[in-house]
Design a protein around this motif. Structure first.
Motif: not given
Length: 212
Positions: A49-52, A62-65, A91-98
């Protein structure tokens, strides 16, 4: 629960605390997972996953869900949220903007609590309780549960705790005890709950049953 928010460009992200002080829910104000949830207990598992992957690149994560409309991030105990939050927001904003897909490979994820034709009445009741009564409460705390099976002979239900619920022993014990008590109350055939842990090598370790 404590609420905070971060804003950049035109996106507004809210954060919500969980029972685990090392886990925070980040709500981007839009759907994250359309069906089910995804747990990334290691950087290796996040490669799909690009976001994870981006979140694991932040030092101290250490963990993403992924839940329906939130991302739970778990940090190392010695790292401060004040240091991590700006990087996680970015990181979250960059992911959704792309406008990237959430996963590199298109995934069709079936619900683990979907009732199948070959499920007997006990299994169907367990799945229905997990889906309608237990899962919503667990998701409110930034995590999820995954149904892993029911042993007819022993009466034991196997579950995997995910997200914030998997990283905090005290909250996991409380949740697991509550889940076990509810299942045993409504489904007399259930005698206990086992928590399943998946290691990076995909081996399963079974914890001792709760005594609640």
């Amino acid at each position: 629960m404590k609420w905070e928010a971060g804003q950049r460009r035109s996106m507004f992200i809210q954060t919500q605390s969980t029972p685990n002080p090392d886990s925070l829910m980040f709500q981007p104000g839009r759907p994250v997972m359309e069906i089910g949830s995804s747990d990334f207990p290691s950087a290796r598992s996040a490669m799909q996953s690009p976001l994870a992957k981006a979140l694991f690149s932040v030092d101290g994560v250490t963990r993403v869900f992924f839940g329906a409309d939130f991302v739970t991030v778990t940090k190392a105990e010695e790292v401060s949220w004040a240091v991590l939050k700006p990087h996680i927001f970015a990181s979250i904003m960059d992911f959704y903007s792309t406008k990237q897909p959430l996963f590199y490979d298109a995934q069709t994820q079936a619900s683990d609590t979907a009732i199948h034709e070959d499920d007997d009445e006990t299994v169907a009741m367990i799945k229905e309780l997990l889906e309608t009564r237990i899962r919503p409460a667990v998701q409110d705390d930034g995590g999820d549960i995954e149904y892993r099976g029911y042993d007819l002979e022993s009466g034991i239900v196997s579950l995997k705790m995910q997200g914030a619920c998997s990283g905090c022993p005290s909250s996991a014990v409380t949740l697991k005890s509550g889940i076990e008590n509810m299942l045993m109350h409504y489904v007399p055939e259930v005698k206990g709950v086992l928590e399943v842990h998946d290691s990076d090598s995909d081996e399963e370790e079974i914890a001792s049953p709760t005594t609640g």
